[in-house]
Design a protein around this motif. Sequence first.
Motif, PDB file in Angstrom:
ATOM      1  N   TRP A   1     -14.287 -21.565  -1.133  1.00  0.00           N
ATOM      2  CA  TRP A   1     -13.284 -21.027  -2.056  1.00  0.00           C
ATOM      3  C   TRP A   1     -13.755 -21.260  -3.469  1.00  0.00           C
ATOM      4  O   TRP A   1     -14.364 -22.299  -3.764  1.00  0.00           O
ATOM      5  CB  TRP A   1     -11.954 -21.751  -1.831  1.00  0.00           C
ATOM      6  N   VAL A   2     -13.548 -20.279  -4.336  1.00  0.00           N
ATOM      7  CA  VAL A   2     -13.878 -20.467  -5.748  1.00  0.00           C
ATOM      8  C   VAL A   2     -12.730 -19.944  -6.598  1.00  0.00           C
ATOM      9  O   VAL A   2     -12.115 -18.924  -6.279  1.00  0.00           O
ATOM     10  CB  VAL A   2     -15.190 -19.749  -6.138  1.00  0.00           C
ATOM     11  N   ASP A   3     -12.433 -20.651  -7.661  1.00  0.00           N
ATOM     12  CA  ASP A   3     -11.375 -20.235  -8.578  1.00  0.00           C
ATOM     13  C   ASP A   3     -11.978 -19.260  -9.586  1.00  0.00           C
ATOM     14  O   ASP A   3     -12.302 -19.626 -10.725  1.00  0.00           O
ATOM     15  CB  ASP A   3     -10.782 -21.456  -9.273  1.00  0.00           C
ATOM     16  N   HIS A   4     -12.138 -18.019  -9.147  1.00  0.00           N
ATOM     17  CA  HIS A   4     -12.744 -16.979  -9.979  1.00  0.00           C
ATOM     18  C   HIS A   4     -12.041 -15.667  -9.693  1.00  0.00           C
ATOM     19  O   HIS A   4     -11.789 -15.325  -8.535  1.00  0.00           O
ATOM     20  CB  HIS A   4     -14.237 -16.860  -9.680  1.00  0.00           C
ATOM     21  N   GLU A   5     -11.724 -14.904 -10.728  1.00  0.00           N
ATOM     22  CA  GLU A   5     -10.955 -13.674 -10.541  1.00  0.00           C
ATOM     23  C   GLU A   5     -11.702 -12.617  -9.734  1.00  0.00           C
ATOM     24  O   GLU A   5     -11.081 -11.701  -9.196  1.00  0.00           O
ATOM     25  CB  GLU A   5     -10.540 -13.099 -11.891  1.00  0.00           C
ATOM     26  N   ASP A   6     -13.022 -12.722  -9.620  1.00  0.00           N
ATOM     27  CA  ASP A   6     -13.767 -11.755  -8.818  1.00  0.00           C
ATOM     28  C   ASP A   6     -13.701 -12.064  -7.320  1.00  0.00           C
ATOM     29  O   ASP A   6     -14.079 -11.223  -6.501  1.00  0.00           O
ATOM     30  CB  ASP A   6     -15.240 -11.727  -9.245  1.00  0.00           C
ATOM     31  N   SER A   7     -13.241 -13.264  -6.961  1.00  0.00           N
ATOM     32  CA  SER A   7     -13.275 -13.666  -5.550  1.00  0.00           C
ATOM     33  C   SER A   7     -12.072 -13.142  -4.786  1.00  0.00           C
ATOM     34  O   SER A   7     -11.119 -13.866  -4.492  1.00  0.00           O
ATOM     35  CB  SER A   7     -13.353 -15.187  -5.417  1.00  0.00           C
ATOM     36  N   TYR A   8     -12.160 -11.872  -4.407  1.00  0.00           N
ATOM     37  CA  TYR A   8     -11.082 -11.291  -3.616  1.00  0.00           C
ATOM     38  C   TYR A   8     -11.046 -11.852  -2.203  1.00  0.00           C
ATOM     39  O   TYR A   8     -10.011 -11.798  -1.524  1.00  0.00           O
ATOM     40  CB  TYR A   8     -11.220  -9.757  -3.576  1.00  0.00           C
ATOM     41  N   ALA A   9     -12.150 -12.421  -1.722  1.00  0.00           N
ATOM     42  CA  ALA A   9     -12.187 -12.959  -0.359  1.00  0.00           C
ATOM     43  C   ALA A   9     -11.547 -14.335  -0.258  1.00  0.00           C
ATOM     44  O   ALA A   9     -11.124 -14.736   0.828  1.00  0.00           O
ATOM     45  CB  ALA A   9     -13.630 -13.025   0.153  1.00  0.00           C
ATOM     46  N   SER A  10     -11.455 -15.072  -1.352  1.00  0.00           N
ATOM     47  CA  SER A  10     -10.888 -16.419  -1.266  1.00  0.00           C
ATOM     48  C   SER A  10      -9.738 -16.663  -2.231  1.00  0.00           C
ATOM     49  O   SER A  10      -8.889 -17.513  -1.983  1.00  0.00           O
ATOM     50  CB  SER A  10     -11.972 -17.477  -1.509  1.00  0.00           C
ATOM     51  N   ASN A  11      -9.680 -15.905  -3.336  1.00  0.00           N
ATOM     52  CA  ASN A  11      -8.730 -16.274  -4.391  1.00  0.00           C
ATOM     53  C   ASN A  11      -7.807 -15.125  -4.790  1.00  0.00           C
ATOM     54  O   ASN A  11      -7.260 -15.126  -5.886  1.00  0.00           O
ATOM     55  CB  ASN A  11      -9.502 -16.788  -5.620  1.00  0.00           C
ATOM     56  N   GLU A  12      -7.623 -14.148  -3.891  1.00  0.00           N
ATOM     57  CA  GLU A  12      -6.624 -13.112  -4.150  1.00  0.00           C
ATOM     58  C   GLU A  12      -5.252 -13.639  -3.727  1.00  0.00           C
ATOM     59  O   GLU A  12      -5.136 -14.663  -3.047  1.00  0.00           O
ATOM     60  CB  GLU A  12      -6.952 -11.825  -3.386  1.00  0.00           C
ATOM     61  N   ILE A  13      -4.228 -12.928  -4.136  1.00  0.00           N
ATOM     62  CA  ILE A  13      -2.867 -13.235  -3.691  1.00  0.00           C
ATOM     63  C   ILE A  13      -2.370 -12.046  -2.865  1.00  0.00           C
ATOM     64  O   ILE A  13      -2.931 -10.959  -2.933  1.00  0.00           O
ATOM     65  CB  ILE A  13      -1.926 -13.528  -4.879  1.00  0.00           C
ATOM     66  N   CYS A  14      -1.329 -12.242  -2.070  1.00  0.00           N
ATOM     67  CA  CYS A  14      -0.875 -11.159  -1.199  1.00  0.00           C
ATOM     68  C   CYS A  14       0.544 -11.450  -0.705  1.00  0.00           C
ATOM     69  O   CYS A  14       0.904 -12.611  -0.483  1.00  0.00           O
ATOM     70  CB  CYS A  14      -1.815 -10.997  -0.004  1.00  0.00           C
ATOM     71  N   LEU A  15       1.321 -10.387  -0.512  1.00  0.00           N
ATOM     72  CA  LEU A  15       2.705 -10.558  -0.069  1.00  0.00           C
ATOM     73  C   LEU A  15       2.793 -11.342   1.227  1.00  0.00           C
ATOM     74  O   LEU A  15       3.671 -12.188   1.405  1.00  0.00           O
ATOM     75  CB  LEU A  15       3.377  -9.199   0.109  1.00  0.00           C
TER      76      LEU A  15
END
Length: 572
Positions: free
Chosen positions: A540-554
């Motif tokens: 996991w990385v705290d980076h806005e490009d990381s849709y695989a680990s750091n996205e949000i979702c309903l």
Amino acid sequence: MSRLFCLYGTLILLVTGGCKEAVPVITDSFSSEIRLNQIGYYPDAVKKAVVVTELENEKFSIVDSVSGDAVFSGTLSEPLDWEMAGEVVRIADFSEFTETGSYHIYIKDVGFSFPFEIKEHVLLPVFRGSIKGLYFQRAGMALDKKYASQWHRALGHPDDSVLYHPSSGKQTGTLNSPKGWYDAGDYNKYVVNASFPLGQFFLLEEQYPNSVSDGDLNIPESGNAISDYLDELKYEMDWVLTMQDEDGGMFHKLTTKNFEGMVMPHEATNQRYIVGKGTAASLDFAGAAAQAARVFMPYNSAYAEKCLQAAKKAFNWSIENPQLTFVNPEDISTGQYGDTNFDDEFFWAGAQLYITTSDITYLEQLNKEQIDFNYSPGDGWTKFMRFMGIFTLLENKSLVPDELYDELKEGILSTADALTERTKTNDYFQCVDDFQWGSNSDVLNTAMIIAQAYRLENKPEYLTAVRQSVDYILGTNALGYSFVTGFGDNPPMFIHHRQSAADGIVDPVPGLLSGGPNDDKQDIAAGVIYPENVAPMKSWVDHEDSYASNEICLNWNSPLTYILGFLEQESK
């Protein structure tokens, strides 16, 4: 208890119950090597911090954040070699300490932990925050400063004249399809992933009605004499209802052809389309709408009846079209939310319609011979619906034949027992050992199963397992992050979320759950860099490009809200 003065050189400590380890003055520098729930613990909860240290026979102290006094001490456990985390750790168990207050853990040569509280209703702010996070996802309206504070923004995506894509079965025309929540870090709206989260949100309202009062969330509807929670859920339900075709089937999604850039909603102006139609969306909607009918009946009978009739139409359409699989058309590249097996969806929709209508036909249509009680990581919008059907049937014992009820109860208890056992040996005391996309939702969905078992049999170990799942989400994890934006002293700051990336505000939109460690790391191809040879629990990385680990979702926020609401009601 006696209070003693203990002299350690020049340090004098006021302590309870005897002499404790000397501690220095608390500073603003906290050690990420002490992992704990950064929000806090209920007084009677099991309380364990995980410490990454090779020190032997080391003492730890609980230090009052206000006075600086050491109020409890203990000894770290023997070392544990945790392969999933890639760490050797020791446990600081302070479960027996129950005094309310604000504290830190202190360990010599390690330092102070992030602060935490011990008190009743300790999770209430995060619970409400996880719901308010949905308000920040609203499409089709401006977010006024009165309600959104620094995250106020202009109206985006009115969706009052959306073109039909040929995949919808319509060649011309437009659809008026306003309102709803943005699904995730993108600005599209998906029926599958609106209906499934709504089902989890509705379950909380059915089991613990009025967990949220009118005015608790500070949203535009506050003050209308209806729970802010139901007001927020209705905003999404209103949109999903617009996505039903005249024949009862559900269009799959409302989307641009490609994902928008990292811009604000009102700047994301590419043409939007009504795309596809299929069995998954239709059945998921039927399940959620049948629940909505029950939930809204006491407050708005006309709206409840509208939801019920729409649910029936969608279910009937699905009976006539039982295998219409949705696949993205060639010119559409946004979220597919695909599925090829609809057994779970049929079970969920049929169970909800039966409980709402008492029409035995729906019960007879349930495929009761193939109920799978096993949970596997990744059981999200494709499979978890069967559990949602099971939960509702178990909540309505008087309507369910004894033989079926007993089978469902035995199955859930057996699964919960197995999951609870995992928390006793798994790294960081949670149920998941395979970290996939949205692993944090796996942690919380397994907790939902255990929570249902607790409602059936009030075993303390069930409640402990659910609480430790939340500890994991809020900081007791291999990364030392509280995964909910805006909560805890070390939350994600750079989530994959377009508004948070584009609004020029340092803090991201609060109340949103990061997806969590993902050992598959699909976004490496997009240039996201993870630590070399990283352990699964740290993928996991705290980076806005990381849709695989750091996205949000309903569908990650929904089990979070459920579990936090469950604990706030059951921890009394």
